[in-house]
Motif scaffolding. Sequence first.
Motif, PDB file in Angstrom:
ATOM      1  N   GLY A 190      35.658 -26.129  24.609  1.00 53.51           N
ATOM      2  CA  GLY A 190      35.459 -25.573  25.937  1.00 53.51           C
ATOM      3  C   GLY A 190      34.001 -25.628  26.347  1.00 53.51           C
ATOM      4  N   GLY A 191      33.528 -24.559  26.959  1.00 53.87           N
ATOM      5  CA  GLY A 191      32.142 -24.524  27.398  1.00 53.87           C
ATOM      6  C   GLY A 191      31.155 -24.690  26.263  1.00 53.87           C
ATOM      7  N   MET A 192      31.500 -24.221  25.070  1.00 52.57           N
ATOM      8  CA  MET A 192      30.598 -24.340  23.930  1.00 52.57           C
ATOM      9  C   MET A 192      30.454 -25.787  23.461  1.00 52.57           C
ATOM     10  N   GLY A 193      31.402 -26.627  23.864  1.00 53.12           N
ATOM     11  CA  GLY A 193      31.265 -28.039  23.539  1.00 53.12           C
ATOM     12  C   GLY A 193      30.072 -28.676  24.215  1.00 53.12           C
ATOM     13  N   TYR A 194      29.632 -28.069  25.309  1.00 52.99           N
ATOM     14  CA  TYR A 194      28.469 -28.577  26.028  1.00 52.99           C
ATOM     15  C   TYR A 194      27.165 -28.002  25.482  1.00 52.99           C
ATOM     16  N   SER A 195      27.282 -27.149  24.476  1.00 57.58           N
ATOM     17  CA  SER A 195      26.120 -26.572  23.823  1.00 57.58           C
ATOM     18  C   SER A 195      25.724 -27.428  22.625  1.00 57.58           C
ATOM     19  N   GLU A 196      24.427 -27.533  22.386  1.00 58.47           N
ATOM     20  CA  GLU A 196      23.960 -28.290  21.227  1.00 58.47           C
ATOM     21  C   GLU A 196      24.338 -27.595  19.916  1.00 58.47           C
ATOM     22  N   GLU A 197      24.669 -26.328  19.988  1.00 59.62           N
ATOM     23  CA  GLU A 197      24.935 -25.550  18.779  1.00 59.62           C
ATOM     24  C   GLU A 197      26.066 -26.126  17.946  1.00 59.62           C
ATOM     25  N   TYR A 198      27.082 -26.683  18.599  1.00 60.16           N
ATOM     26  CA  TYR A 198      28.265 -27.143  17.866  1.00 60.16           C
ATOM     27  C   TYR A 198      28.272 -28.657  17.593  1.00 60.16           C
ATOM     28  N   HIS A 199      27.314 -29.374  18.130  1.00 56.70           N
ATOM     29  CA  HIS A 199      27.065 -30.783  17.790  1.00 56.70           C
ATOM     30  C   HIS A 199      28.101 -31.765  18.318  1.00 56.70           C
ATOM     31  N   VAL A 200      29.260 -31.304  18.795  1.00 53.14           N
ATOM     32  CA  VAL A 200      30.279 -32.257  19.240  1.00 53.14           C
ATOM     33  C   VAL A 200      29.831 -33.023  20.485  1.00 53.14           C
ATOM     34  N   GLY A 201      28.978 -32.415  21.301  1.00 52.99           N
ATOM     35  CA  GLY A 201      28.446 -33.135  22.452  1.00 52.99           C
ATOM     36  C   GLY A 201      27.588 -34.316  22.017  1.00 52.99           C
ATOM     37  N   ARG A 202      26.813 -34.108  20.967  1.00 51.81           N
ATOM     38  CA  ARG A 202      25.990 -35.208  20.417  1.00 51.81           C
ATOM     39  C   ARG A 202      26.880 -36.302  19.847  1.00 51.81           C
ATOM     40  N   TYR A 203      27.942 -35.924  19.149  1.00 48.55           N
ATOM     41  CA  TYR A 203      28.876 -36.925  18.639  1.00 48.55           C
ATOM     42  C   TYR A 203      29.453 -37.762  19.781  1.00 48.55           C
ATOM     43  N   ALA A 204      29.859 -37.076  20.862  1.00 52.65           N
ATOM     44  CA  ALA A 204      30.472 -37.780  21.988  1.00 52.65           C
ATOM     45  C   ALA A 204      29.486 -38.755  22.633  1.00 52.65           C
ATOM     46  N   ARG A 205      28.235 -38.330  22.779  1.00 52.67           N
ATOM     47  CA  ARG A 205      27.221 -39.227  23.356  1.00 52.67           C
ATOM     48  C   ARG A 205      27.030 -40.467  22.505  1.00 52.67           C
ATOM     49  N   GLU A 206      27.000 -40.280  21.205  1.00 57.52           N
ATOM     50  CA  GLU A 206      26.668 -41.401  20.333  1.00 57.52           C
ATOM     51  C   GLU A 206      27.849 -42.332  20.095  1.00 57.52           C
ATOM     52  N   VAL A 207      29.053 -41.782  19.972  1.00 56.17           N
ATOM     53  CA  VAL A 207      30.208 -42.648  19.728  1.00 56.17           C
ATOM     54  C   VAL A 207      30.582 -43.434  20.979  1.00 56.17           C
ATOM     55  N   PHE A 263      21.688 -33.899   4.305  1.00 55.40           N
ATOM     56  CA  PHE A 263      21.196 -34.036   5.677  1.00 55.40           C
ATOM     57  C   PHE A 263      22.285 -33.565   6.640  1.00 55.40           C
ATOM     58  N   ASP A 264      22.146 -32.321   7.075  1.00 56.19           N
ATOM     59  CA  ASP A 264      23.213 -31.692   7.843  1.00 56.19           C
ATOM     60  C   ASP A 264      23.033 -31.909   9.346  1.00 56.19           C
ATOM     61  N   ASP A 265      23.941 -31.312  10.115  1.00 58.91           N
ATOM     62  CA  ASP A 265      23.918 -31.469  11.567  1.00 58.91           C
ATOM     63  C   ASP A 265      22.605 -31.021  12.181  1.00 58.91           C
ATOM     64  N   ASP A 266      22.050 -29.936  11.674  1.00 55.06           N
ATOM     65  CA  ASP A 266      20.805 -29.427  12.242  1.00 55.06           C
ATOM     66  C   ASP A 266      19.655 -30.412  12.037  1.00 55.06           C
ATOM     67  N   LEU A 314      28.806 -46.725   5.453  1.00 58.23           N
ATOM     68  CA  LEU A 314      28.428 -46.393   6.818  1.00 58.23           C
ATOM     69  C   LEU A 314      29.408 -45.428   7.473  1.00 58.23           C
ATOM     70  N   GLU A 315      30.657 -45.434   7.057  1.00 55.33           N
ATOM     71  CA  GLU A 315      31.581 -44.410   7.541  1.00 55.33           C
ATOM     72  C   GLU A 315      31.111 -43.031   7.072  1.00 55.33           C
ATOM     73  N   ALA A 316      30.738 -42.933   5.805  1.00 52.92           N
ATOM     74  CA  ALA A 316      30.263 -41.660   5.259  1.00 52.92           C
ATOM     75  C   ALA A 316      28.962 -41.233   5.915  1.00 52.92           C
ATOM     76  N   VAL A 317      28.076 -42.180   6.172  1.00 54.10           N
ATOM     77  CA  VAL A 317      26.801 -41.890   6.822  1.00 54.10           C
ATOM     78  C   VAL A 317      27.035 -41.291   8.207  1.00 54.10           C
ATOM     79  N   ALA A 318      27.931 -41.918   8.979  1.00 56.06           N
ATOM     80  CA  ALA A 318      28.215 -41.430  10.328  1.00 56.06           C
ATOM     81  C   ALA A 318      28.950 -40.099  10.297  1.00 56.06           C
ATOM     82  N   ALA A 319      29.885 -39.953   9.350  1.00 62.07           N
ATOM     83  CA  ALA A 319      30.701 -38.740   9.272  1.00 62.07           C
ATOM     84  C   ALA A 319      29.921 -37.546   8.753  1.00 62.07           C
ATOM     85  N   GLY A 320      28.780 -37.779   8.115  1.00 66.33           N
ATOM     86  CA  GLY A 320      28.005 -36.687   7.550  1.00 66.33           C
ATOM     87  C   GLY A 320      27.258 -35.855   8.567  1.00 66.33           C
ATOM     88  N   GLY A 321      27.380 -36.207   9.836  1.00 61.67           N
ATOM     89  CA  GLY A 321      26.701 -35.475  10.890  1.00 61.67           C
ATOM     90  C   GLY A 321      25.616 -36.289  11.569  1.00 61.67           C
TER      91      GLY A 321
END
Length: 388
Positions: A343-360, A23-26, A73-80
């Motif tokens: 940078g600006g790509m961090g605000y794109s859904e493509e790289y998923h880090v924005g989703r991580y930041a929202r959830e953490v 179950f990947d980031d996408d 649960l660490e592995a579950v969260a870290a898996g994307g």
Amino acid sequence: MDFALTEDQVTIKQAAVDIVAPFDDDYWSDKDAAKEFPTEFYDHLASHGWLGITMPEEFGGQGLGITEATLLLEAVAAGGGAMNAASSIHMSIFGMHPVVVHGSTEMKRENLPRIVSGDLHVAFGVTEPDAGLDTTRISTTAKRVGDDYVIRGRKVWISKAMESEKILLLARTTPRADCKKPTDGLTLFFTDLDRTVVDINPIRKVGRNAVTSNELLIDDLKVPASHRVGEEGLGFKYLLDGLNPERMLIAAEALGIGRAALAKAVSYAKERVVFDRPIGMNQGIQFPLADSLAKLDAAELALRKATWAYDNGLSCGREANTAKYLCAEAGFDAADRALQTHGGMGYSEEYHVGRYAREVRLMKIAPVSQEMVLNYLGAHVLGLPRSY
């Protein structure tokens, strides 16, 4: 070898990483965008026995400790999957602890095997809009009428209520004014979430949208006395049994998200070339990421100490709260720095880090805020005057 882990625990840690790998980031990004429960993920873990990791063996579980649960649960969260993934199974992993310890034999036999198999979704109903963290001031009441209780009231931020068949529900059976202590007179029930008298309204959120959070309006829910967990009036005491483990599980989830975010940032910093050099060569990028690595490692050690203490029957309030505080801080900082690295790509859904930041970010609020953790450490560990 991981510090403070047995050989079996190291094996469980790797197996947990492997079980979530399909179950990947996408997958998680799509579920979040569609606001759709991750049924495939939930069923996958259930079919491989992971939902029973802490359940007693007599009810189909593995009977393992909180250390093993945090590794999962660490592995579950870290898996994307971040908080969407963790929240889909969190209640099944340890949330039923009050029932395991204080429920009747019949209640356990009827429900625990179904939770282990994944057949039974459950919600946890404590928080109320006008009580917040002061659980003693909840206004939901349960009145005894013959062999039943009749429950009326409101609950808020109830995860998975839309998907759940049953709810672990706290209500006041004796008015607060009539109790010797404010924590007296609260009773815990494990009962059916009857949609004919319980109105469930999803709350619009900034993140973690694959798993609903809901407001519940309870209008004369009839609950058989056999659905009461333990004795009347001792519900708050029963909840306390699970507070420290809950803090540890949340800590593990924050740690996992931080690890995932840091890995994304490091990969991007190696590949992204600006001014004819990879941006990871710049100390302005490298130092914050290295700092996050150090803080995640330190927070993990605090978590390991806390789970070891709990599994060995030792007092662990200080350790559990410290682990929750440090992991939430380190996880959020790592995600925020990962977004900045992109940078600006961090605000794109493509790289998923924005989703991580929202959830953490949620981990600094729930299930207890960072400020309340500091209140606990200040009053109960340092011995300073209580401020609340």
